[in-house]
Design a protein around this motif. Structure first.
Motif, PDB file in Angstrom:
ATOM      1  N   TYR A  11      31.225  10.368  34.266  1.00  0.00           N
ATOM      2  CA  TYR A  11      32.761  10.385  34.380  1.00  0.00           C
ATOM      3  C   TYR A  11      32.965  11.580  34.985  1.00  0.00           C
ATOM      4  O   TYR A  11      33.144  12.425  34.515  1.00  0.00           O
ATOM      5  CB  TYR A  11      33.628   9.959  33.558  1.00  0.00           C
ATOM      6  N   VAL A  24      31.843  14.081  32.229  1.00  0.00           N
ATOM      7  CA  VAL A  24      31.515  13.553  30.857  1.00  0.00           C
ATOM      8  C   VAL A  24      30.398  12.685  31.133  1.00  0.00           C
ATOM      9  O   VAL A  24      30.557  11.601  31.961  1.00  0.00           O
ATOM     10  CB  VAL A  24      32.537  12.629  30.462  1.00  0.00           C
ATOM     11  N   ALA A  26      28.590   9.724  29.995  1.00  0.00           N
ATOM     12  CA  ALA A  26      29.035   8.402  29.280  1.00  0.00           C
ATOM     13  C   ALA A  26      27.615   8.007  28.798  1.00  0.00           C
ATOM     14  O   ALA A  26      27.511   7.260  27.718  1.00  0.00           O
ATOM     15  CB  ALA A  26      29.905   7.647  29.753  1.00  0.00           C
ATOM     16  N   HIS A  45      29.348   3.337  17.736  1.00  0.00           N
ATOM     17  CA  HIS A  45      30.682   3.726  17.356  1.00  0.00           C
ATOM     18  C   HIS A  45      31.612   4.050  18.597  1.00  0.00           C
ATOM     19  O   HIS A  45      31.033   3.860  19.716  1.00  0.00           O
ATOM     20  CB  HIS A  45      30.781   4.837  16.355  1.00  0.00           C
ATOM     21  N   ASN A  46      32.806   4.104  18.341  1.00  0.00           N
ATOM     22  CA  ASN A  46      33.715   4.600  19.411  1.00  0.00           C
ATOM     23  C   ASN A  46      33.094   5.590  20.529  1.00  0.00           C
ATOM     24  O   ASN A  46      32.863   6.584  19.988  1.00  0.00           O
ATOM     25  CB  ASN A  46      35.037   4.944  19.018  1.00  0.00           C
ATOM     26  N   GLY A  47      33.308   5.373  21.772  1.00  0.00           N
ATOM     27  CA  GLY A  47      33.015   6.405  22.651  1.00  0.00           C
ATOM     28  C   GLY A  47      31.338   6.393  22.857  1.00  0.00           C
ATOM     29  O   GLY A  47      30.955   7.723  23.464  1.00  0.00           O
ATOM     30  N   SER A  48      30.637   5.650  22.309  1.00  0.00           N
ATOM     31  CA  SER A  48      29.322   5.799  22.609  1.00  0.00           C
ATOM     32  C   SER A  48      28.773   5.280  23.727  1.00  0.00           C
ATOM     33  O   SER A  48      27.267   5.611  24.131  1.00  0.00           O
ATOM     34  CB  SER A  48      28.373   5.239  21.450  1.00  0.00           C
ATOM     35  N   GLY A  49      29.588   4.705  24.633  1.00  0.00           N
ATOM     36  CA  GLY A  49      29.063   4.369  25.997  1.00  0.00           C
ATOM     37  C   GLY A  49      28.783   2.968  26.137  1.00  0.00           C
ATOM     38  O   GLY A  49      28.306   2.513  27.337  1.00  0.00           O
ATOM     39  N   LYS A  50      28.987   2.053  25.150  1.00  0.00           N
ATOM     40  CA  LYS A  50      28.740   0.521  25.331  1.00  0.00           C
ATOM     41  C   LYS A  50      29.713  -0.063  26.497  1.00  0.00           C
ATOM     42  O   LYS A  50      28.944  -0.817  27.270  1.00  0.00           O
ATOM     43  CB  LYS A  50      29.408  -0.267  24.304  1.00  0.00           C
ATOM     44  N   SER A  51      31.087   0.236  26.604  1.00  0.00           N
ATOM     45  CA  SER A  51      31.607  -0.452  27.552  1.00  0.00           C
ATOM     46  C   SER A  51      31.211   0.289  29.047  1.00  0.00           C
ATOM     47  O   SER A  51      31.251  -0.668  29.969  1.00  0.00           O
ATOM     48  CB  SER A  51      33.133  -0.194  27.719  1.00  0.00           C
ATOM     49  N   THR A  52      30.791   1.468  28.977  1.00  0.00           N
ATOM     50  CA  THR A  52      30.282   1.851  30.487  1.00  0.00           C
ATOM     51  C   THR A  52      29.180   1.236  30.746  1.00  0.00           C
ATOM     52  O   THR A  52      28.987   0.695  32.097  1.00  0.00           O
ATOM     53  CB  THR A  52      29.860   3.398  30.269  1.00  0.00           C
ATOM     54  N   GLU A 171      33.312  -6.525  23.321  1.00  0.00           N
ATOM     55  CA  GLU A 171      34.437  -6.520  22.389  1.00  0.00           C
ATOM     56  C   GLU A 171      35.165  -7.645  22.276  1.00  0.00           C
ATOM     57  O   GLU A 171      36.313  -7.594  21.948  1.00  0.00           O
ATOM     58  CB  GLU A 171      34.830  -5.226  21.873  1.00  0.00           C
ATOM     59  N   HIS A 204      31.613  -4.582  17.082  1.00  0.00           N
ATOM     60  CA  HIS A 204      31.954  -3.617  16.147  1.00  0.00           C
ATOM     61  C   HIS A 204      31.575  -4.433  14.620  1.00  0.00           C
ATOM     62  O   HIS A 204      31.545  -3.771  13.641  1.00  0.00           O
ATOM     63  CB  HIS A 204      33.384  -2.994  16.145  1.00  0.00           C
TER      64      HIS A 204
HETATM   65  N1  ATP Z   1      37.482   6.235  32.900  1.00  0.00           N
HETATM   66  C1  ATP Z   1      36.976   7.232  32.261  1.00  0.00           C
HETATM   67  N2  ATP Z   1      37.123   8.376  32.716  1.00  0.00           N
HETATM   68  C2  ATP Z   1      36.496   9.441  31.730  1.00  0.00           C
HETATM   69  N3  ATP Z   1      35.889   9.526  30.953  1.00  0.00           N
HETATM   70  C3  ATP Z   1      35.696   8.140  30.350  1.00  0.00           C
HETATM   71  C4  ATP Z   1      36.192   7.049  30.996  1.00  0.00           C
HETATM   72  N4  ATP Z   1      35.763   5.870  30.436  1.00  0.00           N
HETATM   73  C5  ATP Z   1      35.529   6.362  29.265  1.00  0.00           C
HETATM   74  N5  ATP Z   1      34.981   7.623  29.216  1.00  0.00           N
HETATM   75  C6  ATP Z   1      34.276   8.476  28.496  1.00  0.00           C
HETATM   76  O1  ATP Z   1      33.313   7.890  28.263  1.00  0.00           O
HETATM   77  C7  ATP Z   1      32.545   7.831  27.057  1.00  0.00           C
HETATM   78  C8  ATP Z   1      32.019   6.461  26.699  1.00  0.00           C
HETATM   79  O2  ATP Z   1      33.127   5.582  26.933  1.00  0.00           O
HETATM   80  P1  ATP Z   1      32.991   3.908  26.541  1.00  0.00           P
HETATM   81  O3  ATP Z   1      34.344   3.378  26.859  1.00  0.00           O
HETATM   82  O4  ATP Z   1      31.868   3.595  27.359  1.00  0.00           O
HETATM   83  O5  ATP Z   1      32.734   3.983  25.055  1.00  0.00           O
HETATM   84  P2  ATP Z   1      32.468   2.462  24.104  1.00  0.00           P
HETATM   85  O6  ATP Z   1      31.227   2.611  23.310  1.00  0.00           O
HETATM   86  O7  ATP Z   1      33.055   1.191  24.810  1.00  0.00           O
HETATM   87  O8  ATP Z   1      33.786   2.788  23.084  1.00  0.00           O
HETATM   88  P3  ATP Z   1      34.592   1.583  22.180  1.00  0.00           P
HETATM   89  O9  ATP Z   1      34.143   1.383  21.220  1.00  0.00           O
HETATM   90  O10 ATP Z   1      36.017   2.621  21.898  1.00  0.00           O
HETATM   91  O11 ATP Z   1      34.785   0.766  23.289  1.00  0.00           O
HETATM   92  C9  ATP Z   1      33.610   8.205  25.908  1.00  0.00           C
HETATM   93  O12 ATP Z   1      33.312   9.713  25.803  1.00  0.00           O
HETATM   94  C10 ATP Z   1      34.870   8.309  26.968  1.00  0.00           C
HETATM   95  O13 ATP Z   1      35.800   9.241  26.632  1.00  0.00           O
END
Ligand code: ATP
Ligand code: MG
Lengths: 285, 271
Positions: A11, A24, A26, A45-52, A171, A204
């Motif tokens: 990102y 970043v 991800a 866990h949160n921010g591990s990159g699952k949504s990405t 989720e 989760h």
């Molecule tokens: N639009 C964005 N711009 C910049 N950084 C981003 C963006 N979206 C996510 N990130 C960063 O990318 C990393 C992975 O985010 P992601 O949303 O994929 O995590 P996640 O595993 O889905 O977390 P969660 O459990 O909170 O949903 C995080 O460090 C987040 O801060």
């Protein structure tokens, strides 16, 4: 069905003036393979990159490096964009922010409308999709009047109506109460078994991952662990090091084992635990 | 605080008016509003009022419900009347100090009041009998010719329907934020205007942030479901004119001709 090879996603972070100020990472070098008809769970866990990762499968994000193939289609190929989005549907976390229609059936019809499906066929699809998630009787209702679990099932119906081969759920149960959660998971399960739709469930809740064919655990943009639920949950200490829980029965089994009882690792259900304990009767007495 | 406004809300029941094509109802409402400005005699208003009464009958919406909706515009009505009553020059009827009521002013004020009431009831009858969805569909279809002038008709209609979908959600959210801020000691009841405006800041900032986040999520959800604008899109519920819609257009035309005739024919008995 889905093949990801050496995927990297950065990102770009911007400062106040909108100039790129850094990146970043991800997703960091992820490769994985999902077979048709599998039920996959992704933990982390949160921010591990699952949504990405999920957004890559739906071609909502594109690889910085590496390649994602959905049913053989490379997501970088812009001409296949709509085919890919139709093949891999996506259900998001917040039900309120993904329902577009003001009536349940109209929302379910939204995807087919966008695909240019003829009117009579849209009605057929809407009916069968609502039936598949058990929401047919609510078809004329306003989404605002439904419970969270019902809304989320409508969202799933909206995706099924596009006849996808795979559904990614990011989720979907995070904002629901336990009974809404159970309804959504059982709807996903029956789609997987009856319609043979590949399901990728990001969650989760460890209990939801028990039913999966295969579990991926993400940490810091990488796949930290993978395997069957039993394999993954047997590694209690590793999971805890990744800030993740294991299901409560599994944890209980693990603690009892450390206390010296003869209980295998990777207990997943109460019944298994009861059976294992029954085998320990003598040493307990 | 928005609960007692019934204007603009859909009233669920079955009736001839409910089952008409929404395009007929939009065109009809526009024609009715124009007709109110075409006629300018009391006989003319009588025709307009009769037409409206028949329509209300055909809509199955309880009269009490419609009248209650009128309360919201009562003040507006009184102010307009007062202005017309006191500020129209002409033959003086009564005088209180510097205020005087003229004959012309009286006639004008009464006419204006009738016109305004009919206008409001007439247009609320449209929204009472048509769902917001049907309305946006009808607007899209009626404005379709403007597409050639590169007016983004589909996008406008889509924006309207999304706005309508999110109004109740944002309203609920406003309520939640308000309660949360009250719990933190915010004061929304203050009579002091400056304090009142200040108290809106902690309400509006979170509301806007959440609205933008929702918009972002929604855009992504729409894209994920293959939304790519109006081109190549089919409709689940396309608008198709039925026999009764043609009949309705015909009646509208007849009504409009009568109104024009009332204006143009110099009938001596009309005031
Ligand atoms: N639009 C964005 N711009 C910049 N950084 C981003 C963006 N979206 C996510 N990130 C960063 O990318 C990393 C992975 O985010 P992601 O949303 O994929 O995590 P996640 O595993 O889905 O977390 P969660 O459990 O909170 O949903 C995080 O460090 C987040 O801060
Ligand atoms: Mg996420």
């Amino acid at each position: 069905m889905i093949k990801i090879s050496k995927l990297i996603h950065d990102y770009i972070q911007r400062d106040e003036e909108g100039n790129p100020a850094g990146t970043v990472r991800a997703i960091d070098d992820v490769s994985l393979n999902v077979e048709p008809g599998q039920f996959i769970a992704i933990l982390g866990h949160n921010g591990s990159g699952k949504s990405t990762l999920a957004k890559h499968i739906n071609a909502l994000l594109f690889p910085t490096e590496g390649t994602v193939w959905v049913n053989g289609m490379d997501t970088k190929d812009q001409s296949l964009l709509w085919d890919i989005r139709q093949t891999a549907g996506m259900v998001f976390q917040n039900p309120d922010n993904q329902i577009i229609g003001q009536v349940v059936e109209e929302d379910v019809g939204f995807g087919p409308e966008n695909m240019g499906v003829p009117t009579e066929k849209i009605w057929e699809r809407v009916e069968e999709s609502l039936k598949a998630v058990g929401m047919l009787e609510y078809r004329k209702k306003s989404p605002n009047r439904l419970s969270g679990g019902q809304k989320q099932r409508v969202s799933i119906a909206g995706v099924i109506a596009m006849h996808p081969k795979c559904i990614v759920m990011d989720e979907p149960t995070a904002m629901l109460d336990p009974s809404g959660r159970a309804d959504v998971i059982s709807a996903a399960r029956s789609l997987n078994i009856e319609e043979n739709i590949t399901i990728i469930l990001i969650t989760h809740f460890m209990e939801e991952a028990i039913q999966a064919d295969h579990v991926f655990v993400m940490d810091n943009g990488k796949i930290a662990m993978q395997g069957s639920p039993r394999e993954v949950f047997s590694r209690v200490e590793e999971m805890q090091a990744l800030n993740l829980d294991v299901p409560q029965v599994t944890l209980l089994g693990h603690i009892l084992r450390k206390e010296g009882l003869d209980i295998p690792e990777g207990i997943l259900t109460k019944e298994e635990l009861a059976e294992a304990l029954a085998g320990n009767k003598e040493s307990l007495l | 605080m928005f609960k007692d406004i019934t204007i603009g809300q859909y009233y669920q029941t079955e009736s001839l008016l409910h089952s008409l094509d929404p395009r007929v109802k939009i065109v009809g409402t526009l024609a009715y509003i124009i007709s109110l400005f075409v006629v300018d005699s009391f006989a003319g208003y009588l025709v307009c009022a009769l037409f409206l009464i028949v329509m209300i009958r055909l809509s199955n919406v309880p009269v009490g419900y419609i009248v209650r909706g009128m309360r919201a515009i009562l003040i507006l009505l009184l102010i307009t009347m007062a202005f017309n009553l006191f500020l129209t020059p002409g033959e003086t009827l009564v005088k209180f100090g510097f205020l005087k009521i003229t004959k012309q002013g009286l006639a004008f004020a009464v006419k204006m009041a009738i016109r305004l009431s009919l206008l409001v009831i007439g247009s609320s009858l449209m929204t009472l009998t048509t769902t917001p969805n049907q309305l946006t569909d009808a607007i899209e279809s009626l404005l379709n010719p403007l597409k050639r002038l590169r007016v983004p008709v589909h996008e406008i209609a889509m924006m309207m329907s999304i706005a309508l979908r999110f109004i109740p959600i944002l309203m609920e959210e406003t309520d939640k934020i308000m309660k949360a801020q009250i719990a933190r000691g915010a004061d929304f009841e203050s009579k002091n205007l400056i304090k009142k405006i200040q108290s809106l800041v902690p309400l509006l900032v979170p509301l806007f942030i959440s609205a933008f986040r929702r918009a972002n999520d929604l855009a992504m959800a729409m894209e994920a479901r293959c939304y790519r604008g109006g081109a190549g899109r089919t409709k689940m519920k396309p608008l198709v004119y039925q026999g009764r819609d043609q009949g309705a257009y015909f009646i509208l035309l007849a009504y409009f001709c009568i109104c024009v005739a009332l204006r143009l024919l110099p009938l001596p008995f009309l005031v």
